[in-house]
Motif scaffolding. Structure first.
Motif, PDB file in Angstrom:
ATOM      1  N   SER A 147      39.953  39.797  45.574  1.00  0.00           N
ATOM      2  CA  SER A 147      38.988  39.909  44.464  1.00  0.00           C
ATOM      3  C   SER A 147      38.145  38.645  44.343  1.00  0.00           C
ATOM      4  O   SER A 147      36.999  38.695  43.893  1.00  0.00           O
ATOM      5  N   ALA A 175      37.402  39.185  38.654  1.00  0.00           N
ATOM      6  CA  ALA A 175      37.636  40.556  39.155  1.00  0.00           C
ATOM      7  C   ALA A 175      39.099  40.850  39.431  1.00  0.00           C
ATOM      8  O   ALA A 175      39.437  41.990  39.769  1.00  0.00           O
ATOM      9  N   GLN A 179      40.738  44.775  39.818  1.00  0.00           N
ATOM     10  CA  GLN A 179      41.089  45.158  41.190  1.00  0.00           C
ATOM     11  C   GLN A 179      42.596  45.346  41.356  1.00  0.00           C
ATOM     12  O   GLN A 179      43.057  46.282  42.011  1.00  0.00           O
ATOM     13  N   SER A 237      36.738  49.200  36.611  1.00  0.00           N
ATOM     14  CA  SER A 237      36.212  48.651  37.865  1.00  0.00           C
ATOM     15  C   SER A 237      34.708  48.883  37.978  1.00  0.00           C
ATOM     16  O   SER A 237      33.963  48.002  38.429  1.00  0.00           O
ATOM     17  N   ASP A 240      32.865  46.465  35.864  1.00  0.00           N
ATOM     18  CA  ASP A 240      32.927  45.123  36.451  1.00  0.00           C
ATOM     19  C   ASP A 240      31.961  44.994  37.633  1.00  0.00           C
ATOM     20  O   ASP A 240      31.259  43.991  37.769  1.00  0.00           O
ATOM     21  N   ARG A 244      28.921  42.339  38.167  1.00  0.00           N
ATOM     22  CA  ARG A 244      29.025  41.255  39.149  1.00  0.00           C
ATOM     23  C   ARG A 244      28.432  41.579  40.511  1.00  0.00           C
ATOM     24  O   ARG A 244      28.062  40.685  41.260  1.00  0.00           O
TER      25      ARG A 244
END
Length: 434
Positions: A147, A175, A179, A237, A240, A244
């Motif tokens: 991650s 992350a 993850q 996820s 996120d 990112r």
């Protein structure tokens, strides 16, 4: 073939094998201790036979996972020396802790395998729990390192140098939680459906049905719960990634132009030249909502990123569709299983067992697709927005021969494991006390 392509193929090939061995090694100890617990409570010999059979499976996958994992650690230095030169001091901590967890797992497994009738019964059972917990911790620690490649943190990158390194901050990168959660649930769902499918097939063939039904019930119960929880983890996820790695999100959905109220595509064939997706089903505004919790939110398209910074779109989109599609199949199959507990007559039908037998490979196919999404979707970066994959590869020529060697080695390993597990199933079918 260029060195970069050979290196990527070797890494992908070995990961495809290792991820299966590692996930089974993480999850099977929990089946083992649940069956063991049931034996301690009921003294039913079915559960003792099942426990001893599963412990052999745990031992086999512990060894194969260790072998394939060790090979991977060597590969990181062999194939990507420039990456390890800079990333090693930053993400070395999770790898070191993973080694410690592996060490504890090995000791506990030794106690469990050789502790029958030698250790106090509850302590013996507890060592099995340590095996399972250590395995899961190992997986989480390795995923933390991965991650970090998606959300690099814990250092300052100044003039091409990695300075002010903070290993703890790198370990707990932004992350890692999403993850690790997604990967752990995927491991439980994939392994559980595979084990349940194998035992369902034995019931379908009318072989030692009492034992195989007991095994099926333990495995599918865990798999169904994991499959039901996985969409919640997937939602975390997705949000996120939207924050990112917006280029990866755009590639997942083959979304080229920045817009508001963006639809979600289900299926479809991607044409990267014309930037069109044909034969898809559109759910209006669903991508905006899934990514940002707002039906009218703006989602960046691939055309907002330089061409050299975009991931391969078609393979990322197809892998994502396969992962989500198979994940939904497992979710509805989990609901089907829990419903069947109220409709006992369903389990009298051979079609019921054939259905779950057919689901045996589904979880691992979804898991492999998910890793393709993670790794291919991050390209062209090996460290997101910091180091390109082509800049990390070894300058040593002839990597294609290393790839061929690994193909032979892992094929032999896969055949050996398949033979050993088939042998275990035959032994179970001939167990007389069930």
């Amino acid at each position: 073939m260029e060195n970069l392509d050979a290196a990527r193929m070797q890494m992908a090939f070995t990961l495809i094998f290792h991820i299966v061995f590692a996930c089974i090694g993480m999850v099977m100890p929990f089946f083992m201790v649940i069956s063991h617990y049931k034996f301690m409570k009921t003294r039913n010999p079915v559960f003792l036979s099942l426990t001893k059979s599963w412990q052999k499976g745990v031992a086999i996958f512990f060894v194969t996972g260790a072998v394939s994992g060790t090979a991977l650690s060597f590969e990181l230095g062999l194939l990507w020396p420039e990456f390890m030169k800079h990333a090693g001091p930053i993400i070395g901590m999770p790898f070191s802790l993973e080694g410690a967890a592996f060490f504890i797992e090995a000791i506990a497994l030794g106690f469990y395998l050789y502790g029958w009738n030698k250790l106090p019964e509850k302590f013996h059972w507890f060592t099995g729990i340590i095996v399972g917990v250590s395995g899961v911790l190992s997986g989480i620690l390795v995923v933390s390192a991965n991650s970090w490649m998606n959300a690099p943190s814990g250092f300052d990158y100044i003039d091409g140098k990695f300075l002010n390194i903070d290993p703890v901050k790198a370990f707990l990168n932004p992350a890692w939680f999403t993850q690790a959660l997604h990967m752990t649930l995927a491991a439980f769902a994939a392994t559980s459906f595979a084990v349940a499918g194998i035992h369902a097939f034995q019931v379908y063939k009318n072989r030692n049905t009492i034992l195989h039904k007991a095994a099926f019930k333990i495995a599918i119960s865990i798999g169904a719960v994991a499959a039901l929880l996985q969409p919640l983890s997937g939602d975390l996820s997705a949000k996120d990634i939207a924050k990112r790695q917006p280029a990866k999100l755009a590639a997942l959905e083959a979304h080229y132009n920045t817009e508001k109220g963006v639809p979600l595509f289900i299926g479809g064939i991607v044409d990267e030249k014309t930037q069109e997706v044909s034969y898809k089903i559109e759910i209006p505004k669903a991508l905006s909502f899934m990514a940002f919790g707002d039906f009218d939110a703006e989602v960046k398209g691939l055309n907002d990123f330089p061409a050299e910074d975009r991931p391969p779109v078609a393979i990322t989109h197809y892998a994502f569709q396969i992962m989500v599609g198979l994940g939904m199949l497992m979710l509805f199959s989990g609901i089907f299983y829990f419903t069947s507990l109220k409709k006992i007559k369903w389990q009298d039908s051979r079609k019921y067992w054939l259905y779950f037998a057919c689901l045996a490979p589904v979880g691992f196919l979804a898991l492999e697709a998910g890793w393709i999404v993670t790794e291919v979707g991050r390209q062209p970066w090996i460290i997101h927005n910091v180091m390109r994959t082509k800049d990390a590869v070894t300058p040593m020529p002839g990597m294609i021969y290393s790839f061929y060697m690994y193909v032979v080695l892992y094929t032999v390993l896969a055949i050996a494991v398949t033979w050993l597990m088939s042998r275990q199933i035959k032994v179970l079918n001939n167990t007389p006390n069930t």
